[in-house]
Write a protein that holds these residues in place. Structure first.
Motif, mmCIF file in Angstrom:
data_model
loop_
_atom_site.group_PDB
_atom_site.id
_atom_site.type_symbol
_atom_site.label_atom_id
_atom_site.label_comp_id
_atom_site.label_asym_id
_atom_site.label_seq_id
_atom_site.Cartn_x
_atom_site.Cartn_y
_atom_site.Cartn_z
ATOM 1 N N GLY A 67 -9.534 2.495 0.042
ATOM 2 C CA GLY A 67 -8.311 2.316 0.810
ATOM 3 C C GLY A 67 -7.862 0.876 0.918
ATOM 4 N N TRP A 68 -8.326 0.032 -0.017
ATOM 5 C CA TRP A 68 -7.942 -1.383 0.005
ATOM 6 C C TRP A 68 -6.480 -1.550 -0.374
ATOM 7 N N SER A 69 -5.908 -2.657 0.035
ATOM 8 C CA SER A 69 -4.538 -2.983 -0.380
ATOM 9 C C SER A 69 -4.569 -3.437 -1.844
ATOM 10 N N ALA A 70 -3.390 -3.693 -2.372
ATOM 11 C CA ALA A 70 -3.276 -4.048 -3.794
ATOM 12 C C ALA A 70 -4.035 -5.329 -4.151
ATOM 13 N N LEU A 71 -3.936 -6.367 -3.338
ATOM 14 C CA LEU A 71 -4.539 -7.651 -3.706
ATOM 15 C C LEU A 71 -6.056 -7.584 -3.899
ATOM 16 N N PRO A 72 -6.826 -7.100 -2.932
ATOM 17 C CA PRO A 72 -8.271 -7.053 -3.182
ATOM 18 C C PRO A 72 -8.654 -6.082 -4.306
ATOM 19 N N THR A 73 -7.888 -5.019 -4.469
ATOM 20 C CA THR A 73 -8.156 -4.073 -5.554
ATOM 21 C C THR A 73 -7.938 -4.744 -6.906
ATOM 22 N N VAL A 74 -6.835 -5.454 -7.039
ATOM 23 C CA VAL A 74 -6.538 -6.160 -8.292
ATOM 24 C C VAL A 74 -7.573 -7.253 -8.545
ATOM 25 N N LEU A 75 -7.939 -7.998 -7.512
ATOM 26 C CA LEU A 75 -8.938 -9.063 -7.692
ATOM 27 C C LEU A 75 -10.287 -8.498 -8.133
ATOM 28 N N LEU A 76 -10.699 -7.377 -7.551
ATOM 29 C CA LEU A 76 -11.945 -6.742 -7.977
ATOM 30 C C LEU A 76 -11.835 -6.269 -9.425
ATOM 31 N N SER A 77 -10.717 -5.682 -9.764
ATOM 32 C CA SER A 77 -10.507 -5.200 -11.132
ATOM 33 C C SER A 77 -10.579 -6.344 -12.140
#
Length: 145
Positions: free
Chosen positions: A34-44
């Protein structure tokens, strides 16, 4: 097909494999959490670099090269390629309205992710062709095969 273009396509497919593993894993983890876009993109992005470099290092290490040297080879071979690929695919998926919030069971999520990787591949092939033609990028790995 010109041999340098063939090598560039092969190098980009190799890069795409590592990036796709990291990208999909990061998007799935971030979306499921349920993370927002920024942490999801950074992890990716972090996972794409990790898996991309790891896939390059594996055959280099098997060739008997020291770990520190193998890291240097992976950095030289893949940094530009992975960077271009990550900018392209993440920019695309973030630009699709609702894709980052669609959820793991959504066709929008998966179609956007697949399309983003396909677009990144097309954009990255000429970059790899350019670096290979200058004896850089993925060309540095070939002396270890």
């Amino acid at each position: 097909m010109n041999p340098q273009w063939r090598t560039a396509v092969s190098a980009t497919l190799h890069c795409l494999t590592g990036c796709a593993i990291g990208e999909v894993l990061g998007m799935v983890i971030g979306t499921a959490a349920g993370w927002s876009a920024l942490p999801t993109v950074l992890l990716s992005i972090a996972l794409a670099f990790l898996f991309g470099y790891s896939l390059t290092m594996r055959p280099v290490l098997r060739a008997g090269v020291a770990f520190k040297t193998a890291v240097g080879v992976a950095l030289a071979a893949d940094t530009l390629s992975i960077t271009v690929m990550e900018i392209a695919d993440n920019a695309f998926i973030v630009a699709i309205p609702g894709a980052m919030d669609a959820g793991l069971t959504s066709l929008l999520f998966w179609a956007s992710l697949i399309a983003s990787l396909a677009i990144a591949f097309v954009i990255t092939v000429p970059v790899n062709r350019w670096t290979i033609s200058r004896g850089r990028g993925h060309a540095v790995v070939h002396k270890y095969h």
